[in-house]
Design an enzyme around this catalytic site. Structure first.
Site, PDB file in Angstrom:
ATOM      1  N   HIS A 118       0.685  -1.219   0.168  1.00 47.77           N
ATOM      2  CA  HIS A 118      -0.102   0.086   0.045  1.00 47.77           C
ATOM      3  C   HIS A 118       0.751   1.313  -0.030  1.00 47.77           C
ATOM      4  O   HIS A 118       0.125   2.300  -0.497  1.00 47.77           O
ATOM      5  CB  HIS A 118      -0.989   0.072   1.248  1.00 47.77           C
ATOM      6  CG  HIS A 118      -1.869  -1.131   1.445  1.00 47.77           C
ATOM      7  ND1 HIS A 118      -2.743  -1.466   0.804  1.00 47.77           N
ATOM      8  CD2 HIS A 118      -1.816  -2.192   2.277  1.00 47.77           C
ATOM      9  CE1 HIS A 118      -3.327  -2.707   0.912  1.00 47.77           C
ATOM     10  NE2 HIS A 118      -2.690  -3.225   1.898  1.00 47.77           N
ATOM     11  N   THR A 231      -6.332   6.729   7.889  1.00 51.18           N
ATOM     12  CA  THR A 231      -6.439   6.857   6.568  1.00 51.18           C
ATOM     13  C   THR A 231      -6.690   5.570   5.898  1.00 51.18           C
ATOM     14  O   THR A 231      -6.860   5.623   4.445  1.00 51.18           O
ATOM     15  CB  THR A 231      -5.655   7.852   6.020  1.00 51.18           C
ATOM     16  OG1 THR A 231      -4.417   7.495   5.642  1.00 51.18           O
ATOM     17  CG2 THR A 231      -5.750   9.205   6.612  1.00 51.18           C
TER      18      THR A 231
HETATM   19 ZN    ZN Z   1      -0.624   7.642   5.969  1.00 51.50          ZN
END
Ligand code: ZN
Length: 280
Positions: A118, A231
């Site tokens: 990610h 987030t």
């Molecule tokens: Zn972050």
């Protein structure tokens, strides 16, 4: 011979488990209806259920608007009221009468890098980097990058954003967010940038030179602070956000190098709801 066969068999089993874990729950209904098939059905379900987290991404069916559906643990991604990132309208922030002082205590530290699928994350070898907010001390757990920036200032995104994730004794999080704009080459991150793993890693890449994060901070440390969330899934709330107003710089080549690995890894801005943003 037998050992080889067994290991080949277990490799096959592992592969099929991985496939089962990554595909959606299409076998759910057949599990309950036909018990006669049990004999030729490998025991995939307990393993796929114990997956640490459901597969998520920044686009398509596993993108941000679906994070809440991927795993019950991600409910805050859809139901949360204090989510991050947000757009910060700088003229609508509140000056705090009694400001909670922020002190940043970074020291030269060895880091290792991972590509977790990610983002690129840097993990400190020691826990002696910290920030204090009022009387509370938070130690640096890791730092990572997003492109374009996740937070916006007055509706504007930056090329990238650096998140320095800190944790206090009670495991509460405080994240320092630094905007990154195109400009001079960032020499502090030079070795890290040249060592960034392009593919997902199972083992960290050790950096040879220490990094003193003090040297990465902008001169002006005016900040916006608000209560938000992670987030990324699980989007857990209760995160203290400190977003510095002054951006730092990286060269066009450095930004491009990151974007070649992660073209876009930012969650869209979330509703502010009735939160206040404080200017310090
Ligand atoms: Zn972050």
């Amino acid at each position: 011979m037998k050992k080889k066969q067994i290991s080949a068999l277990s490799l096959l089993l592992v592969l099929s488990l991985l496939l089962a874990a990554c595909s959606s729950s299409k076998t759910d209904s057949s599990k309950e209806t036909d018990s006669s098939k049990e004999a030729d059905t490998p025991v995939t379900s307990p393993v796929s259920n114990s997956e640490e987290e459901a597969h998520w991404s920044y686009e398509g069916e596993t993108g941000p608007e679906h994070w809440g559906d991927l795993d019950p643990a991600n409910l805050a991604c859809v139901n949360g009221t204090e989510q991050s990132p947000i757009n910060i309208e700088t003229t609508e922030t509140e000056e705090k009468a009694d400001p909670q002082e922020l002190t940043i205590n970074y020291v030269p530290t060895l880091f290792s890098l991972e590509n977790n699928g990610h983002t690129i994350q840097a993990n400190p070898a020691a826990s002696d980097n910290s920030i204090t907010l009022g009387n509370d001390t938070y130690h640096l757990a890791q730092l990572h990058f997003h492109t374009p920036s996740e937070h916006q200032l007055n509706g504007n995104s930056f090329d990238m954003e650096l998140h320095l994730v800190h944790k206090n004794e009670k495991d509460e999080l405080a994240v320092l967010g630094l905007m990154i704009k195109e400009g001079k080459e960032n020499s502090i991150l030079k070795e890290a940038w040249e060592s960034m793993p392009k593919e997902q890693t199972t083992e960290d890449v050790q950096l040879k030179q220490q990094i003193d994060l003090t040297n990465i901070l902008p001169k002006n440390q005016d900040s916006f602070r608000y209560n938000g969330s992670l987030t990324t899934p699980s989007c857990t709330e209760g995160v203290k956000w400190i977003v510095l107003e002054e951006p730092i710089e990286m060269s066009k080549e450095q930004i491009k190098r990151f974007q070649e690995i992660f073209p876009e890894n930012n969650r869209p801005v979330q509703n502010l709801n009735d939160r206040e943003i404080f200017k310090y």
